[in-house]
Design an enzyme around this catalytic site. Structure first.
Site, PDB file in Angstrom:
ATOM      1  N   GLU A  15       0.895  -1.167   0.000  1.00  0.00           N
ATOM      2  CA  GLU A  15       0.000   0.000   0.000  1.00  0.00           C
ATOM      3  C   GLU A  15       0.932   1.215   0.000  1.00  0.00           C
ATOM      4  OE1 GLU A  15      -2.462   0.305   3.467  1.00  0.00           O
ATOM      5  OE2 GLU A  15      -3.683   1.933   2.679  1.00  0.00           O
ATOM      6  N   HIS A  75      -4.885  -4.137  -0.853  1.00  0.00           N
ATOM      7  CA  HIS A  75      -4.383  -2.981  -1.617  1.00  0.00           C
ATOM      8  C   HIS A  75      -3.479  -3.373  -2.774  1.00  0.00           C
ATOM      9  CE1 HIS A  75      -6.283  -0.106   0.957  1.00  0.00           C
ATOM     10  NE2 HIS A  75      -5.737  -0.663   2.019  1.00  0.00           N
TER      11      HIS A  75
END
Lengths: 503, 632
Positions: free
Chosen positions: B361, B386
């Site tokens: 992320e 993510h």
């Protein structure tokens, strides 16, 4: 670049991670590293010294922004980051680096605005007026008699300032798209393009005869050469004199003359080639295509092909001109189309598909290419280089944080890419150095090193339109300068094996 | 590299099969004969890319196509408006600026009603609307608050508040305030991250994460009260169900819940809060499929603490195999420990404990945090949270496609937490363009006043997909959300059945509401199939009768309701008895097309593209003829 990974491996093994895990992990990482642009290059001992020095600086900048709230320069607008970048040692090194050629450049946006104002607006009998629009457009006109009510003599305006430099500074600022807060000044991509277009109106008013063009081109080549650029492919339209005669041929001769005199003064300057560009706002391209054909015949080795320009989002798409661009099922000319300079998908970005099918020699911007698996496949297989212009894409509103620039994806995949600068003076960028800085700091990974920069410089020769013989000559000239550069950096920063190891 | 590229340039790219389909979306003069080759190749290339996109292989029935046209009409209009008037494209702006516009669109209203399947990436303390927290929780006895030195409100529930901070009863403060409505509004604005534009207020990632972490500090003493969490979580389920989400997987810290007397409880106690509320909710709402928990350790913990928490997770996984799905590590990745830091512990447990790791992320390439992707895959993660950095990892992308490891994409979260500004630049758009396994989720919708899932679906639709990408994309996202969930096989097939009937009524209802000129198909009341009426004949377990042309024609509506949208498997397995057998997939994968979907997919990928193209078009024809007979 492997140094860091290697350094913490012994530490990790004390945490009880089995060797096979480490091996598997490392082989993933290595396999991907081997795909990256520049991965195949091997640096010699001197280059490694410079590399270690550069990577230490790069790492410091990155660590600072990971651990503090200091913004990472490529992540914010160039208008904010430029002073930080200019002060950095990394930038100083990149500035001195021979960067090969610049392959995506518009001829009316090559020379610093300071020079333009200092040399072109001091002409006698030069009148000016500002038309009211969302973004004021400054017009110029050289005239022996007063051209009309709202026109004022530039010299009078200038003398009304206590310091004429202030007036010049104002003119420079007006011409650029520079603002304090681009997000507020240009809420959308279309706003910044509106402002961007006013630059061309002003500059074309000023550059209205061949003599001026000659001095402008001389200055442009000088500035690029001083920024470490030895070769240029520039995009130009056709040129007409005040009586409406086509003087593009004369302009080509000017370019040839200026090039050869620069080569005499600097034997390591490689040369200049020209790409003729049609405008996407026009309904047909046939006249332009034919003119390009004629120019290529008249100036073989100088005029190399055809491009289409202007903001892609709201003009004609390439396929609209297909009947003009193809004859008997074949492309009429070598093409260097702008394509996919957009944030949209499945729309104007389909220009990419046409570029590939029309056998384009290179693709300008190709910002949208990573939404197109089939286009990417062709780019990789056919070796169609994508001309990346990171700073341009940021200031013209395509992407904010340059680490999100799709070029990062292309570099990770080892795609054929070159770094270029589009219209650098309009946003006060150096001829090519700022774009190389962004490629190094934002498009490349945190471990991408001197090999990326070197490969990008070499790519600019490989993917240029030079003949094989010219390329051999070009490599030699570039290599000589590269060796000097490495030597100079070692001397200037007193690099030795002792004090330049990555910290 | 350059040499090999140039040698490769000799290889001709395009398959020379010339398709006769016209070019898509191109208004132009009639092609002169010598350009027709180009136009054909162009159309073919565009079509090939369309097929590669997420949802590109789904076949829409006639009703779905109507809704698709409606969605695309508005989508194109919004995009065109921005082009012709040269104005801002609102859906790509900061969520702070775009929210109002988004909610004013018809597309959003349709997406809200659409059964979206599952939300697979959510965090325990940020799933319920803040409005409910303010209007309900802060009105309770024992709820205290104070302002810290930066002016942020902190909430807590205590019998007697600790002396460390100037806690005061919210009730008392509200009573003293000149205007209770204003008081509540200020309270909400003080906690919400959307009270100003985060993109302008917090220009760097570390600044915005400091604010985001502050949100959790603001509510943690409140929500870690067991009674309040019970209601908070229950309300979350209510809101997700209202937003037409059928199932969730929740990352939760589990341990540390308190009761007013001050006792602190362990993870099993926490798990049981979620479990009891879920079971009760599903009993009351049989059309909601439930939830599973992914226990989360914190990335800044000592490795000994993670070791301890992994041990607890293993025990819970054994004891509650259906409800406890697995383990993850949460917290901002960039400045905290990478997965390698804990990999000895994590690897040892990886056989018993399924992982659902957050990884990459981040905007950095090739940092330790970016390489969390490598560790997550080596540790056999089931999904990737993510995975923002994965588009720059060609090898890892190959692996997630092969192993069907979905990336959980939360567009609004990524934007507000500083990874990307214009959402059209979201790197997952490229993965979606190539049909990689992706699901859409909402991460922490409560923190920034987003709908449980609809806003993120909208953003995916308008920004991460192309202008010509329509309903099939949304449908595929919903289907993916089950496919890549932690549900077991039977749970998945139940989920899909429930969802399919919801989906088909959604399509029919949307058609009616939007006044589409749908040629609504109806059942023939007089028709009997083996003595059964249409609705009797086409139950969940006997949907395969719709493969019989006569039934599909007479029981048009009933069969439409059983439509799965799967290519060559429009009404599920073709022979229920045969497909009930264990070895069915080896013998007759095509007949048991639903049961053996996984096997079929693997084989179809290994065939070459030319054969696949042929295959698909033949099937499309067959399906279209079926629709024509059924619905016209």
């Amino acid at each position: 670049m492997f140094l860091q990974v290697l350094l913490f491996l012994p530490v990790m093994s004390t945490w009880g991670i089995p060797t096979w895990y480490q091996d598997a992990r490392q082989s993933f990482i290595d396999e991907e590293k081997a795909m990256r642009v520049g991965a195949n290059l091997v640096l010699n001992a001197n280059e490694q010294l410079v590399n270690n020095f550069l990577m230490k600086l790069k790492n410091e900048t990155i660590q600072q922004s990971i651990w503090t709230t200091t913004p990472y320069p490529p992540s914010v607008s160039f208008f904010k980051s430029k002073p930080w970048i200019d002060n950095s040692t990394i930038f100083q090194v990149i500035k001195r680096m021979p960067k090969g050629g610049v392959l995506h450049l518009h001829d009316s946006a090559m020379t610093s605005l300071d020079w333009i104002v200092k040399h072109l607006t001091y002409a006698p009998n030069l009148y000016t007026r500002v038309t009211n629009d969302t973004y004021p457009r400054r017009r110029y006109q050289k005239n022996d008699t007063h051209p009309g009510n709202d026109w004022r003599l530039v010299s009078e305006l200038r003398s009304s300032f206590s310091d004429p430099n202030d007036f010049d500074k104002q003119l420079v600022k007006e011409m650029s798209i520079w603002v304090e807060d681009p997000f507020v000044a240009y809420p959308s991509i279309n706003d910044v393009w509106k402002k961007f277009n006013t630059y061309f109106t002003s500059v074309n008013d000023l550059l209205n005869n061949l003599t001026l063009w000659r001095s402008y081109i001389e200055e442009a080549f000088r500035e690029f050469y001083n920024d470490g650029v030895q070769y240029m492919e520039i995009k130009t339209g056709t040129m007409f004199d005040s009586h409406g005669n086509d003087i593009t041929g004369d302009y080509m001769e000017v370019i040839q003359n200026v090039t050869s005199s620069l080569k005499q003064r600097h034997p390591d300057f490689i040369g200049v080639k020209v790409i003729i560009a049609g405008r996407r706002s026009l309904p047909r391209q046939e006249p332009m295509v034919n003119r390009t054909l004629a120019l290529m015949k008249r100036f073989p080795g100088l005029v190399i092909g055809f491009d289409l320009l202007q903001q892609e989002d709201n003009t004609h798409v390439t396929v609209d001109y297909i009947d003009d661009l193809m004859k008997n099922g074949h492309s009429v000319l070598p093409y260097f189309f702008h394509a996919g300079e957009t944030d949209w998908t499945q729309w104007v970005d389909l220009n990419l598909v046409d570029s590939v099918l029309l056998n384009a020699s290179r693709i300008g911007h190709g910002f949208a290419a990573y939404h197109h698996p089939k286009v990417l496949e062709a780019v990789m297989k056919k070796g169609i280089a994508i001309e990346l212009n990171p700073v341009s894409n940021q200031v013209l509103g395509l992407v904010a944080d340059l680490r999100n620039h799709p070029g990062a994806f292309l570099i990770a995949n080892g795609a054929p890419v070159v770094i270029s600068s589009d219209d650098p003076p309009v946003w006060f960028a150096n001829p090519l150095s700022h774009d190389f800085y962004m490629a190094f700091m934002a498009l490349g990974s945190v471990h991408d090193d001197l090999r990326l920069l070197k490969q990008l410089a070499m790519n600019s020769i490989t993917f240029s339109s030079m003949s094989s013989a010219e390329k051999v000559d070009a490599y030699t000239k570039w290599q000589n300068r590269w060796d000097t550069f490495i030597h100079d950096i070692i001397v200037k920063y007193k690099l030795s094996t002792d004090n330049s190891v990555i910290g | 590299m350059t040499v090999s590229v140039q040698i490769a340039s000799a290889i001709i790219l395009l398959v020379s099969v010339v398709s006769s389909k016209p070019a898509l979306n191109v208004v132009r003069r009639d092609a002169e004969p010598d350009t027709s080759g180009h136009m054909n190749l162009r159309a073919q290339l565009i079509e090939e890319e369309m097929k590669l996109r997420l949802g590109g292989n789904l076949v829409l029935n006639e009703q779905e196509q109507m809704v698709n046209r409606l969605l695309l009409k508005e989508k194109r209009a919004i995009i065109e408006r921005s082009r012709l008037n040269k104005t801002t494209y609102y859906p790509a702006l900061s969520f702070y600026k775009s929210k109002k516009f988004v909610e004013s669109t018809n597309i959003y209203q349709i997406i809200k009603k659409m059964p979206k399947g599952a939300a697979l990436h959510l965090h325990d303390l940020a799933i319920t609307s803040l409005n409910w927290v303010v209007k309900n929780v802060t009105y309770r006895d024992h709820v205290y608050m104070y302002y810290d030195d930066k002016g942020f409100v902190h909430l807590g529930a205590f019998d007697t508040p600790p002396a460390d901070n100037p806690w005061e009863l919210v009730k008392t403060l509200r009573a003293k305030a000149p205007d209770a409505v204003m008081f509540d509004k200020n309270l909400l604005n003080n906690i919400s991250m959307l009270s100003s534009d985060p993109l302008e207020m917090y220009p760097t990632i570390n600044l915005v994460w400091a604010r985001f972490d502050k949100y959790f500090e603001q509510v943690i003493s409140l929500l870690f009260n067991a009674d309040i969490m019970r209601d908070y979580y229950r309300q979350a389920l209510v809101e997700f169900k209202e937003d037409n989400v059928q199932y969730i997987e929740l990352r939760a810290i589990l341990s540390g819940f308190t009761v007013l007397s001050g006792t602190t409880h362990d993870a099993e106690f926490g798990l049981n809060i979620y479990k009891q509320v879920t079971e009760e909710f599903v009993r009351e709402n049989p059309d909601f499929l439930g939830a599973k928990i992914i226990m989360s350790g914190l990335r800044f913990f000592e490795s000994s603490a993670i070791k301890e928490s992994v041990k607890v997770a293993k025990t819970l996984r054994q004891k509650y195999p259906h409800f406890f799905a697995g383990y993850d590590l949460v917290g901002q990745e960039d400045p905290n420990n990478p997965l390698t830091f804990y990999s000895a512990t994590l690897r040892q447990a990886s056989k018993e404990l399924p992982y659902y790791f957050h990884a990459a992320e981040t905007n950095w390439q090739e940092t330790d945090v970016d390489y969390n992707l490598v560790d997550a895959l080596l540790l056999n993660t089931r999904r990737i949270g993510h995975g923002y950095g994965i588009s720059k990892h060609p090898k890892l992308m190959e692996i997630i496609r092969e192993r069907k490891i979905a990336v959980e994409v939360s567009p609004i979260s990524n934007q507000l937490l500083g990874l990307v500004s214009d959402l059209r630049n979201h790197p997952m758009a490229s993965l979606m363009a190539s049909g990689y396994p992706v699901v859409i989720s909402s991460d922490d919708p409560g923190t920034w006043e987003a709908a449980p899932l609809s806003h993120d679906f909208f953003m995916a639709f308008m920004n991460l997909a192309g202008k010509e990408t329509g309903l099939a994309f949304l449908k595929q996202l919903a289907l993916n959300s089950f496919e890549y969930s932690a549900m077991n096989r039977s749970e998945k097939s139940r989920a899909k059945l429930l969802w399919t009937s919801k989906w088909n009524s959604f399509i029919l209802e949307t058609g009616l509401e939007q006044d589409l000129d749908m040629k609504m198909c109806v059942d023939d009341n007089r028709y009997k199939y083996q003595g059964l009426t249409c609705s009797q004949a086409t139950t969940e377990s006997s949907a395969n009768v719709c493969y019989v042309k006569e039934v599909a024609t007479a029981c048009c509506r009933s069969c439409t309701m059983r439509w799965t949208g799967m290519l060559a498997c429009e009404f599920g397995d073709r022979d229920k008895t045969m497909c009930g057998q264990d070895n069915a997939c080896e013998q007759s994968a095509n007949i048991c097309c639903d049961k053996c979907a996984d096997t079929r997919k693997t084989t179809s990928r290994s065939t070459n593209s030319q054969a696949r193209t042929y295959d698909v078009s033949a099937l499309v024809l067959a399906v279209i003829s079926l629709i024509v007979q059924c619905c016209l």
